[in-house]
Write a protein that holds these residues in place. Sequence first.
Motif, mmCIF file in Angstrom:
data_model
loop_
_atom_site.group_PDB
_atom_site.id
_atom_site.type_symbol
_atom_site.label_atom_id
_atom_site.label_comp_id
_atom_site.label_asym_id
_atom_site.label_seq_id
_atom_site.Cartn_x
_atom_site.Cartn_y
_atom_site.Cartn_z
ATOM 1 N N LEU A 103 0.697 -1.422 0.055
ATOM 2 C CA LEU A 103 0.011 0.148 0.109
ATOM 3 C C LEU A 103 0.987 1.068 -0.054
ATOM 4 C CD1 LEU A 103 -2.619 -0.920 2.613
ATOM 5 C CD2 LEU A 103 -2.698 -0.714 -0.028
ATOM 6 N N THR A 104 2.323 1.445 0.257
ATOM 7 C CA THR A 104 2.968 2.225 -0.007
ATOM 8 C C THR A 104 2.844 3.299 -1.057
ATOM 9 O OG1 THR A 104 4.726 1.310 0.889
ATOM 10 C CG2 THR A 104 5.748 3.309 -0.032
ATOM 11 N N GLU A 105 2.352 2.920 -2.870
ATOM 12 C CA GLU A 105 2.230 3.870 -3.796
ATOM 13 C C GLU A 105 1.139 4.322 -3.453
ATOM 14 O OE1 GLU A 105 2.608 2.351 -7.280
ATOM 15 O OE2 GLU A 105 4.703 1.729 -6.543
ATOM 16 N N ALA A 106 0.337 3.856 -3.267
ATOM 17 C CA ALA A 106 -0.984 4.313 -2.771
ATOM 18 C C ALA A 106 -1.371 5.033 -2.102
ATOM 19 C CB ALA A 106 -2.557 2.791 -2.237
ATOM 20 N N LEU A 107 -0.944 4.904 -0.665
ATOM 21 C CA LEU A 107 -0.809 6.404 0.526
ATOM 22 C C LEU A 107 0.249 7.512 -0.004
ATOM 23 C CD1 LEU A 107 0.299 3.548 2.983
ATOM 24 C CD2 LEU A 107 -1.724 4.785 2.934
ATOM 25 N N ASN A 108 0.982 7.481 -0.574
ATOM 26 C CA ASN A 108 1.763 8.479 -1.685
ATOM 27 C C ASN A 108 0.446 9.296 -2.358
ATOM 28 O OD1 ASN A 108 4.037 7.543 -0.346
ATOM 29 N ND2 ASN A 108 5.062 6.332 -1.878
ATOM 30 N N ALA A 109 0.360 8.117 -2.688
ATOM 31 C CA ALA A 109 -0.953 9.314 -3.820
ATOM 32 C C ALA A 109 -2.130 10.423 -2.785
ATOM 33 C CB ALA A 109 -1.445 7.846 -4.800
ATOM 34 N N LEU A 110 -2.781 9.146 -2.319
ATOM 35 C CA LEU A 110 -3.632 9.618 -1.424
ATOM 36 C C LEU A 110 -2.908 11.144 -0.261
ATOM 37 C CD1 LEU A 110 -6.110 9.864 0.227
ATOM 38 C CD2 LEU A 110 -5.704 7.544 1.757
ATOM 39 N N ARG A 111 -1.434 10.903 -0.066
ATOM 40 C CA ARG A 111 -1.369 12.080 0.137
ATOM 41 C C ARG A 111 -1.160 13.015 -0.934
ATOM 42 N NH1 ARG A 111 1.540 13.180 5.286
ATOM 43 N NH2 ARG A 111 1.898 10.926 5.562
ATOM 44 N N GLU A 112 -0.750 13.572 -1.503
ATOM 45 C CA GLU A 112 -0.183 13.806 -2.450
ATOM 46 C C GLU A 112 -1.964 15.076 -3.347
ATOM 47 O OE1 GLU A 112 0.870 14.100 -7.976
ATOM 48 O OE2 GLU A 112 1.897 12.659 -6.009
ATOM 49 N N LEU A 113 -3.362 13.199 -3.003
ATOM 50 C CA LEU A 113 -4.218 14.184 -3.393
ATOM 51 C C LEU A 113 -4.603 15.453 -2.289
ATOM 52 C CD1 LEU A 113 -5.740 11.082 -4.910
ATOM 53 C CD2 LEU A 113 -5.551 13.348 -6.494
ATOM 54 N N ASN A 114 -4.124 14.525 -1.198
ATOM 55 C CA ASN A 114 -5.044 15.847 0.416
ATOM 56 C C ASN A 114 -4.288 17.052 0.114
ATOM 57 O OD1 ASN A 114 -6.939 15.384 2.388
ATOM 58 N ND2 ASN A 114 -5.296 15.210 3.622
ATOM 59 N N ASP A 115 -2.516 16.913 -0.170
ATOM 60 C CA ASP A 115 -1.929 17.822 -0.160
ATOM 61 C C ASP A 115 -2.954 19.182 -1.034
ATOM 62 O OD1 ASP A 115 -0.363 17.794 1.957
ATOM 63 O OD2 ASP A 115 0.899 16.966 0.989
ATOM 64 N N ARG A 116 -3.350 18.787 -2.064
ATOM 65 C CA ARG A 116 -3.673 19.352 -3.180
ATOM 66 C C ARG A 116 -4.756 20.294 -3.096
ATOM 67 N NH1 ARG A 116 -4.915 16.192 -8.682
ATOM 68 N NH2 ARG A 116 -2.725 15.710 -8.392
ATOM 69 N N TYR A 117 -5.820 18.863 -2.532
ATOM 70 C CA TYR A 117 -6.437 19.329 -1.536
ATOM 71 C C TYR A 117 -6.872 20.546 -0.887
ATOM 72 C CZ TYR A 117 -11.720 19.815 -0.891
ATOM 73 O OH TYR A 117 -13.025 20.140 -0.701
ATOM 74 N N SER A 118 -5.266 20.595 -0.434
ATOM 75 C CA SER A 118 -5.086 21.616 1.128
ATOM 76 C C SER A 118 -5.115 22.573 0.687
ATOM 77 C CB SER A 118 -4.902 21.091 1.820
ATOM 78 O OG SER A 118 -4.077 21.955 3.276
ATOM 79 N N THR A 119 -4.401 22.672 -0.280
ATOM 80 C CA THR A 119 -4.020 23.900 -0.538
ATOM 81 C C THR A 119 -4.810 24.716 -1.733
ATOM 82 O OG1 THR A 119 -1.620 22.752 -2.079
ATOM 83 C CG2 THR A 119 -2.054 24.099 -2.956
ATOM 84 N N LEU A 120 -5.810 24.101 -2.893
ATOM 85 C CA LEU A 120 -7.132 24.667 -3.991
ATOM 86 C C LEU A 120 -7.570 25.235 -2.431
ATOM 87 C CD1 LEU A 120 -7.523 21.978 -6.571
ATOM 88 C CD2 LEU A 120 -7.167 23.377 -6.699
ATOM 89 N N THR A 121 -8.033 24.450 -1.310
ATOM 90 C CA THR A 121 -8.595 25.187 -0.218
ATOM 91 C C THR A 121 -8.177 26.677 0.404
ATOM 92 O OG1 THR A 121 -9.577 22.968 0.636
ATOM 93 C CG2 THR A 121 -9.541 25.311 1.762
ATOM 94 N N GLU A 122 -6.469 26.778 0.808
ATOM 95 C CA GLU A 122 -6.431 28.116 0.457
ATOM 96 C C GLU A 122 -6.887 28.939 -0.240
ATOM 97 O OE1 GLU A 122 -1.812 29.436 2.762
ATOM 98 O OE2 GLU A 122 -2.748 27.090 1.831
#
Length: 281
Positions: A169-188
Motif C-alpha cells: 500500500l506504499t504507493e497508494a498512500l503516497n498518492a493519497l497524501r499528494e491528493l490530500n495536500d493538493r486539496y488543502s492547497t486549493l482550499t487555501e
Amino acid sequence: MASRYVKQEELGLGKLNNSEYLNLMTRFLKLAFPASESDDEDDGGSPGVVSAGNPELGLTEEDRAAMQADLDQLGDLVKPTLGYDETPQMTDTDKQRDDTVIYVTSTITNEQKNPIEAKRVAATSLYKVIKPYVGVSRLPNQQETVQINGMLNDLAKEENAPLVETLGLTEALNALRELNDRYSTLTEQRTNASAANEKEDSATICDRMDTLYEEMTMMAYAQNIVNPTETSALFVSRMNAVIKEIRSLYNLRVEAREAAKKKKEEKPSEGGEEADTTVAK
C-alpha cells in the motif's frame, strides 16, 4: 408653471426586494444624469453620463459617481454566485482522494482474511490503526482533509511502515497524501480569493444608497421649484411615473404572495381538482 409644485411620489425603500430596488435606482440615475435631452428612459441601454453632473437638478458628478459605485456593488452582490476557479479542481481532487482512501481502508479490512499469514497479521495490526478513520470520505471536506492527514501520519510511523509495505500500500498512500495536500492547497487558494473579493453587505450599501437617493431627489425636486427648467420638469414627471410603476409592481407582488398563502392554508375540496396557482403577469 404648475409643474413647479409637483410633489415627489412617496415610496418606502425598505419594503422593496432586490430587483425592485435595483430597478428604481438604475432608472433614477438614468433620469438624473441623461446623456442628452433626447435620451429615452425606456431604451434599455446603459445610463448616459453628463461629465459635469446635472446643474439644472443641482446634482454633481460626485453625486453620480457615488451612487453608481454603490449600485454596481449591490448588483454584483445579488447576482448568482459563479464560484471560484478552484472549485471544479477541488471537486475532482476530492473524488479521487475519496476513491483512494476507500481503497486503502478496504484493502486493510479485507486482508485480515488473507490466507497468507504475513499479510493477515499485517492487516490485523493495521486495522487497529485505521479503524477510527473508516468512513472518513463521508465527512465534510475540510474535516476529511484533517482526518486523512491523521491516518497518513499514523500509518507512516516506524512500527507501521513495514506492515504497509507488506500489504503493498506504499504507493497508494503516497498518492493519497499528494491528493490530500493538493486539496488543502486549493482550499487555501479559494479562501484567499474569497477574502480578496469580499464586499460590504447589501444592508450597508442600501443604507448608504437610501441616503444618497433621498438627498439627490430632494435637491432635484427643490430645483424644480426654485429654478424650474424644461429639464427639471421632465425629471419630476418621469421620476414620479417610475415610482408609481414600481409601487404598483410591489403591490401586485404582495397581493400574489398573500393569495398564494391563503390557497395553501385552505383545505382542498374532497375530490376536487388541483387549484390553478398561476399568477397573471
